[in-house]
Scaffold this motif. Sequence first.
Motif, short mmCIF file in Angstrom:
data_model
loop_
_atom_site.label_atom_id
_atom_site.label_comp_id
_atom_site.label_asym_id
_atom_site.label_seq_id
_atom_site.Cartn_x
_atom_site.Cartn_y
_atom_site.Cartn_z
N GLN A 88 5.86 15.36 -27.67
CA GLN A 88 7.00 14.56 -27.24
C GLN A 88 6.58 13.14 -26.87
O GLN A 88 5.48 12.91 -26.38
N PRO A 89 7.48 12.16 -27.08
CA PRO A 89 7.14 10.78 -26.71
C PRO A 89 7.14 10.54 -25.21
O PRO A 89 6.52 9.59 -24.74
N ALA A 90 7.81 11.39 -24.43
CA ALA A 90 7.82 11.26 -22.98
C ALA A 90 7.05 12.41 -22.36
O ALA A 90 7.27 13.58 -22.70
N GLU A 91 6.14 12.09 -21.44
CA GLU A 91 5.33 13.13 -20.81
C GLU A 91 6.12 13.91 -19.78
O GLU A 91 5.94 15.11 -19.63
N LEU A 128 16.15 8.39 -25.51
CA LEU A 128 16.68 8.69 -26.83
C LEU A 128 15.50 8.78 -27.78
O LEU A 128 14.67 7.87 -27.84
N GLN A 129 15.42 9.88 -28.53
CA GLN A 129 14.30 10.03 -29.44
C GLN A 129 14.77 10.55 -30.80
O GLN A 129 15.82 11.17 -30.92
N HIS A 130 13.95 10.23 -31.83
CA HIS A 130 14.31 10.49 -33.22
C HIS A 130 13.18 11.24 -33.92
O HIS A 130 12.00 10.91 -33.77
N TRP A 131 13.56 12.26 -34.70
CA TRP A 131 12.62 13.01 -35.54
C TRP A 131 12.82 12.57 -36.98
O TRP A 131 13.93 12.67 -37.51
N SER A 137 9.73 10.03 -32.15
CA SER A 137 9.45 8.70 -31.60
C SER A 137 10.62 8.30 -30.72
O SER A 137 11.76 8.72 -30.93
N GLU A 138 10.34 7.47 -29.73
CA GLU A 138 11.40 7.02 -28.83
C GLU A 138 12.14 5.84 -29.44
O GLU A 138 11.52 4.94 -30.03
N ALA A 139 13.45 5.85 -29.33
CA ALA A 139 14.28 4.75 -29.81
C ALA A 139 14.79 3.96 -28.61
O ALA A 139 15.04 4.52 -27.54
#
Length: 372
Positions: A88-91, A128-131, A137-139
């Motif tokens: 995940q982009p956020a821990e 907000l994140q995108h696959w 990745s975080e948008a």
Amino acid sequence: MNRSLPRTATALAIGLVVSLTTAASPASSHTVAWHNVSPSASEGCVLFDVETAGGATWAVGMRSDATTRPFTPIAMRWTGSTWEAPPQPAEHGRLDDVAVGAPDEVWAVGSRNELVGENGWDHGRALLQHWDGSAWSEAVLPFPEDAAYTSLSAVDVAADGSVWVYGGYAGTSGEYVTVLFRGDARGGGDWTLLPAETALTWVSELKAGPGGVVYAIGDGVSRFDGTTWAEQRLPSALDGALFDGIEVRAANGIWAVGHLPDELLWRRPVIVHFDGRVWRTVRTPAETGQLYDVTFDGAGRPVVVGETQNSGVNPSGSYVLTLNSQGVLSRSEEPPGAGYLYSATTDSAGRVWAVGGAEAGTSPSAYAGIRG
């Protein structure tokens, strides 16, 4: 769907009885079975939302344990036999809602947290994140520069690939402002900030349809026609109802589910249906239950999921409504191993997926099940 942990309908109108019983055969003529496909090694996890499209099925939620404070966001993809959880982009944080447009076009919203100094965590910021088919990745959304606090609660992908995100922010004056973002098809790209005067104080889910029409639900139901919002007129008996799930099958076939506070039952299950002219209440059992989502199986039969905190209704905590032999929604199915059920969706094969938490009385962990 923004969930908390643990987180008298009027009689069914004659016309709606006809639409239910003619659109789908009674449940007794259709044998179904639930299969427990919960992810392994999911101790301390709960799943808040599940969505599927184009053969891709994703579930999102959070994990909490003694070593991860406050939470760790999780997003799990079904491989056909098991769940995998890409990095995940956020821990730290949580994911509350996911929208699947295609296997390489998946969006999720929630919040991320960071440690402030040595003694505590911040209140969270919008995530907000995108696959893209290979990695998350975080948008970045164009919140105003003076946004001191940001949040996101709902996301959806329309048939044309455009992405819709609902949230809000608190400016330096402290006033909270709601916002609706629309991203270009296939990948978000440039984001457009649209009016978000939904007349609702809380939004749990969005449904985006053709022509830029968007429905928002929360402490009511509101419709965006591409320019302005119009709060929907619901039966007066539902004043105070809160909605968590919505399914738009057609312009004259919209369903929303939730609950109504009740002095005797604590929370009573609520379902409303729009037939193209008016919203009507659909009959539900007069028992303790809170509904979180609605979907329709491959035969067009409604499946409504939620929770009950009354062990006399169901000691496992799960709550599922389907059509009985009289064509009335009733509690007739119990997915094995399921506790609170927060979301449901239907794949291209007509199978119903449901996610949430494991059965009450067991170790806290994520639940996922397939029906059909």
